[in-house]
Enzyme design. Structure first.
Site, mmCIF file in Angstrom:
data_model
loop_
_atom_site.group_PDB
_atom_site.id
_atom_site.type_symbol
_atom_site.label_atom_id
_atom_site.label_comp_id
_atom_site.label_asym_id
_atom_site.label_seq_id
_atom_site.Cartn_x
_atom_site.Cartn_y
_atom_site.Cartn_z
ATOM 1 N N GLU A 1 1.279 -1.283 8.276
ATOM 2 C CA GLU A 1 0.480 -0.159 8.757
ATOM 3 C C GLU A 1 0.400 -0.032 10.286
ATOM 4 O OE1 GLU A 1 -1.405 2.366 7.156
ATOM 5 O OE2 GLU A 1 -1.799 3.004 9.192
ATOM 6 N N LYS B 1 10.945 -5.064 9.203
ATOM 7 C CA LYS B 1 9.818 -4.976 8.263
ATOM 8 C C LYS B 1 8.662 -4.309 9.003
ATOM 9 C CE LYS B 1 10.618 -8.994 5.331
ATOM 10 N NZ LYS B 1 10.086 -10.280 4.870
ATOM 11 N N ASP C 1 11.681 -10.708 -13.676
ATOM 12 C CA ASP C 1 12.399 -11.341 -12.567
ATOM 13 C C ASP C 1 13.696 -10.570 -12.381
ATOM 14 O OD1 ASP C 1 13.797 -12.826 -10.798
ATOM 15 O OD2 ASP C 1 13.813 -14.692 -11.963
ATOM 16 N N GLY D 1 -7.669 20.430 19.239
ATOM 17 C CA GLY D 1 -7.234 21.813 19.377
ATOM 18 C C GLY D 1 -7.781 22.457 20.630
ATOM 19 N N GLY D 2 -7.766 23.758 20.647
ATOM 20 C CA GLY D 2 -8.239 24.484 21.823
ATOM 21 C C GLY D 2 -9.749 24.701 21.811
ATOM 22 N N GLN D 3 -10.450 24.099 20.871
ATOM 23 C CA GLN D 3 -11.907 24.255 20.778
ATOM 24 C C GLN D 3 -12.537 22.936 21.182
ATOM 25 O OE1 GLN D 3 -12.818 27.236 20.149
ATOM 26 N NE2 GLN D 3 -11.188 28.131 18.929
ATOM 27 N N GLN E 1 0.774 -1.246 0.000
ATOM 28 C CA GLN E 1 0.000 0.000 0.000
ATOM 29 C C GLN E 1 0.805 1.298 0.000
ATOM 30 O OE1 GLN E 1 -3.396 2.347 2.656
ATOM 31 N NE2 GLN E 1 -2.906 0.263 3.216
ATOM 32 N N SER E 2 1.850 1.361 0.833
ATOM 33 C CA SER E 2 2.509 2.659 1.015
ATOM 34 C C SER E 2 3.121 3.180 -0.287
ATOM 35 C CB SER E 2 3.599 2.553 2.089
ATOM 36 O OG SER E 2 4.606 1.642 1.671
ATOM 37 N N ASN F 1 9.459 0.188 -2.026
ATOM 38 C CA ASN F 1 9.195 0.015 -0.586
ATOM 39 C C ASN F 1 9.413 -1.442 -0.183
ATOM 40 O OD1 ASN F 1 6.676 -0.662 -1.960
ATOM 41 N ND2 ASN F 1 5.719 -0.752 0.059
ATOM 42 N N ASP G 1 0.616 3.754 6.022
ATOM 43 C CA ASP G 1 0.863 3.381 4.628
ATOM 44 C C ASP G 1 0.566 4.543 3.679
ATOM 45 O OD1 ASP G 1 1.795 0.843 5.011
ATOM 46 O OD2 ASP G 1 -0.144 -0.111 4.813
HETATM 47 N N1 COA Z 1 11.755 -10.256 -9.129
HETATM 48 C C1 COA Z 1 12.450 -11.012 -8.246
HETATM 49 N N2 COA Z 1 12.414 -10.808 -6.922
HETATM 50 C C2 COA Z 1 11.615 -9.833 -6.467
HETATM 51 C C3 COA Z 1 10.855 -9.009 -7.319
HETATM 52 C C4 COA Z 1 10.946 -9.267 -8.709
HETATM 53 N N3 COA Z 1 10.276 -8.553 -9.576
HETATM 54 N N4 COA Z 1 10.170 -8.134 -6.556
HETATM 55 C C5 COA Z 1 10.485 -8.386 -5.282
HETATM 56 N N5 COA Z 1 11.359 -9.412 -5.207
HETATM 57 C C6 COA Z 1 11.962 -9.984 -4.018
HETATM 58 C C7 COA Z 1 12.802 -9.018 -3.243
HETATM 59 O O1 COA Z 1 14.026 -8.813 -3.842
HETATM 60 C C8 COA Z 1 12.886 -9.721 -1.897
HETATM 61 O O2 COA Z 1 13.868 -10.702 -1.974
HETATM 62 P P1 COA Z 1 14.994 -10.954 -0.834
HETATM 63 O O3 COA Z 1 14.276 -10.965 0.472
HETATM 64 O O4 COA Z 1 15.581 -12.268 -1.205
HETATM 65 O O5 COA Z 1 15.956 -9.855 -0.903
HETATM 66 C C9 COA Z 1 11.552 -10.449 -1.825
HETATM 67 O O6 COA Z 1 10.966 -10.360 -3.114
HETATM 68 C C10 COA Z 1 10.562 -9.957 -0.822
HETATM 69 O O7 COA Z 1 10.537 -8.543 -0.724
HETATM 70 P P2 COA Z 1 10.087 -7.881 0.649
HETATM 71 O O8 COA Z 1 10.021 -6.436 0.486
HETATM 72 O O9 COA Z 1 10.982 -8.388 1.741
HETATM 73 O O10 COA Z 1 8.598 -8.440 0.833
HETATM 74 P P3 COA Z 1 7.910 -9.093 2.104
HETATM 75 O O11 COA Z 1 6.590 -9.545 1.624
HETATM 76 O O12 COA Z 1 8.746 -10.090 2.790
HETATM 77 O O13 COA Z 1 7.721 -7.853 3.103
HETATM 78 C C11 COA Z 1 6.951 -5.669 3.727
HETATM 79 C C12 COA Z 1 6.705 -6.928 2.900
HETATM 80 C C13 COA Z 1 5.880 -4.658 3.372
HETATM 81 C C14 COA Z 1 6.847 -6.011 5.225
HETATM 82 C C15 COA Z 1 8.354 -5.120 3.427
HETATM 83 O O14 COA Z 1 8.480 -4.965 2.046
HETATM 84 C C16 COA Z 1 8.662 -3.798 4.107
HETATM 85 O O15 COA Z 1 8.921 -3.748 5.309
HETATM 86 N N6 COA Z 1 8.665 -2.715 3.339
HETATM 87 C C17 COA Z 1 9.017 -1.390 3.798
HETATM 88 C C18 COA Z 1 7.932 -0.782 4.626
HETATM 89 C C19 COA Z 1 6.616 -0.713 3.908
HETATM 90 O O16 COA Z 1 6.475 -0.166 2.862
HETATM 91 N N7 COA Z 1 5.599 -1.254 4.586
HETATM 92 C C20 COA Z 1 4.236 -1.023 4.220
HETATM 93 C C21 COA Z 1 3.705 -1.924 3.250
HETATM 94 S S1 COA Z 1 2.078 -1.352 2.880
#
Ligand code: COA
Length: 493
Positions: free
Chosen positions: A206, A203, A140, A314-316, A84-85, A163, A235
């Site tokens: 929200e 990690k 990929d 606020g103050g209201q 989302q973010s 993100n 987010d």
């Molecule tokens: N091709 C190949 N690999 C890909 C890819 C693509 N097109 N897109 C993503 N990947 C891989 C990444 O390189 C990563 O691999 P690695 O862990 O081996 O380095 C993997 O997919 C997973 O990415 P990640 O961001 O760790 O996803 P997650 O599902 O484990 O975590 C979050 C999700 C949201 C917790 C994490 O991305 C995060 O903390 N983000 C920052 C804060 C944020 O935006 N949070 C709010 C989300 S709404």
């Protein structure tokens, strides 16, 4: 900058400006010209940068409002966001006219495509409502050929937005140094859960951000646990912060020619939105927070800003009061603010004219310890009316109130449809659905809401028309499986 390219086959919802945006026009007319330049002080004269930017402005457009392109026309974005973010940010950039190319993992794409699915096999509303006006390429990024495509994307785009979890971009091989060496003009913008410090590797989702950014500790009732809010301040709020950072970096790049990194941490974003609560934290050192209901109830304050229920920030002083029908309708409530300048009107309205001169009620400081009593009396009045009747009667007297509107009521609100804040979008596999359009209205850059892309819908178009790979190169990239499952014959080789 890259040329703007809009995919033709998308459904569009155009939002036209209702009337001529007079204010904006007046501003253009009032822009200082040569006369003002002569009046420069010595200090202003020592700012060559501002002079360069001002003199670089083109002639004032004579095209009709909203007909001279979009604010971010010519900006191309490599959108490496998910959930989302990040998507909130790139969707805003797209609405302002940027060409946003979303890079997704072959086969699955952004994880939200399949999350909270209401129709089996169809992109979820979670995804469609956060990815309007974008193009999708599957890639990929961990394959050799995928990286070749990414390199060309980096060289072709102005902004990379991501993100991923901390370190993921580096692990992919896309370090800032590498990106900068490929394209020194590129702006690399990231959302992370935390900024540099003890939690930078975590990690974050929200509600983690709402808790770590101070929102949860200050939301809820005094005698209850911390609460998270339905507004996605961690987010979507951080996506908004990031978008502003990107636009600022684009503006600075006009002068410096180089890109920079932009970081918006979710903790920082939430804390920024909780600014007034940090204000109250410091006020505590100088005595109780008199506008908080607990003050009037004689409940002592602790060391930290407490949860204030529905007390006004606020103050209201203000709270949520019951309206007619509250027994069966969970949203038959109104937010009522006892704004000082209209206090006398409130007294007349609720049938307490004597409070206008009574020493316990006439002045704001006297009212503070009696807020509970005052609001209970106002509620006796609001309970005799529907929330919309209260709204109408109070607004006629300039008394600020707000009906508690349900999502159903908002979805059906005609005025929000007319401004393009609520839009109906058509989608090839989903059909029609409602979405929230661009909440930020520019008078000369009108947002058109286009449906979200199907997974990899624009892969070919981007490889050939944007990145200019030759047919032979495209065939090799595809055969490698970098954009999706390789054709069987080649895959077996
Ligand atoms: N091709 C190949 N690999 C890909 C890819 C693509 N097109 N897109 C993503 N990947 C891989 C990444 O390189 C990563 O691999 P690695 O862990 O081996 O380095 C993997 O997919 C997973 O990415 P990640 O961001 O760790 O996803 P997650 O599902 O484990 O975590 C979050 C999700 C949201 C917790 C994490 O991305 C995060 O903390 N983000 C920052 C804060 C944020 O935006 N949070 C709010 C989300 S709404």
């Amino acid at each position: 900058m890259a040329k703007k390219k809009i995919a033709k086959a998308k459904s569009k919802v155009k939002v036209k400006p209702k009337a001529k945006p007079k204010a904006a026009k007046a501003k253009v007319k009032a822009a200082p010209k040569k006369v003002a330049a002569k009046k420069k002080t010595a200090k202003a004269a020592s700012r060559p940068v501002a002079k360069v930017v001002a003199s670089a402005l083109p002639k004032v457009s004579s095209k009709p409002w909203g007909k001279d392109g979009k604010a971010l026309d010519g900006v191309r974005v490599l959108d490496f966001t998910h959930v989302q973010s990040g998507p909130t940010c790139t969707q805003l950039l797209a609405w302002f006219g940027a060409d946003v190319i979303k890079v997704e993992r072959p086969g699955s794409g952004d994880i939200t495509r399949g999350q909270l699915q209401d129709i089996p096999g169809v992109d979820s509303l979670y995804f469609t409502m956060l990815n309007h006006n974008k193009r999708s390429i599957t890639l990929d990024s961990k394959s050799k050929e995928g990286m070749t495509v990414l390199e060309r994307l980096v060289k072709t785009c102005d902004v990379l937005v991501e993100n991923f979890a901390p370190g993921a971009l580096d692990r992919m091989g896309l370090t800032w140094e590498r990106i900068h060496s490929w394209n020194p003009r590129m702006i690399v913008a990231s959302v992370k859960g935390f900024g540099p410090g003890p939690y930078e590797d975590c990690k974050v989702y929200e509600n983690v951000a709402q808790c770590a950014g101070g929102a949860a500790s200050t939301t809820g009732f005094l005698d209850g646990p911390p609460l998270v809010t339905g507004a996605q301040i961690g987010d979507s709020g951080t996506g908004l912060h990031l978008a502003l950072g990107i636009v600022a970096a684009l503006y600075q790049r006009k002068r410096t020619g180089r890109g920079q990194r932009v970081l918006a941490s979710m903790q920082d974003g939430v804390l920024n939105l909780c600014r007034v609560k940090l204000r109250d934290q410091q006020r505590l050192a100088h005595g109780p927070l008199k506008e908080y209901t607990q003050y009037g109830q004689g409940i002592p304050f602790g060391e930290a800003t407490p949860r204030a229920g529905n007390d006004s920030g606020g103050g209201q002083p203000g709270v949520i009061l019951k309206c007619k029908g509250w027994e069966t309708d969970p949203n038959a409530y109104i937010y009522f603010i006892t704004q000082a300048p209209v206090w006398e009107k409130i007294c007349d309205l609720i049938g307490e004219p004597g409070w206008k001169t009574h020493p316990d009620f006439a002045k704001p400081p006297a009212r503070l310890p009696r807020l509970k009593q005052i609001f209970e009396r106002i509620e006796q009045w609001t309970m005799t009316k529907t929330k919309f009747e209260v709204m109408n009667e109070c607004n006629a007297l300039d008394i600020p109130v707000g009906p508690i509107l349900s999502m159903k009521e908002l979805a059906e609100e005609q005025s929000l449809r007319e401004t393009g804040t609520i839009v109906e979008v058509d989608h090839p596999t989903r059909g029609k659905y409602l979405s929230v359009g661009n909440p930020i209205k520019l008078s000369d850059s009108i947002s058109e809401v286009e449906r979200s892309p199907l997974l990899g819908e624009h892969t070919d178009e981007i490889l050939t028309k944007v990145l200019k790979f030759s047919p032979r190169e495209v065939a090799a990239i595809k055969a490698s499986g970098a954009t999706g499952q390789a054709p069987k014959a080649q895959a077996a080789e």
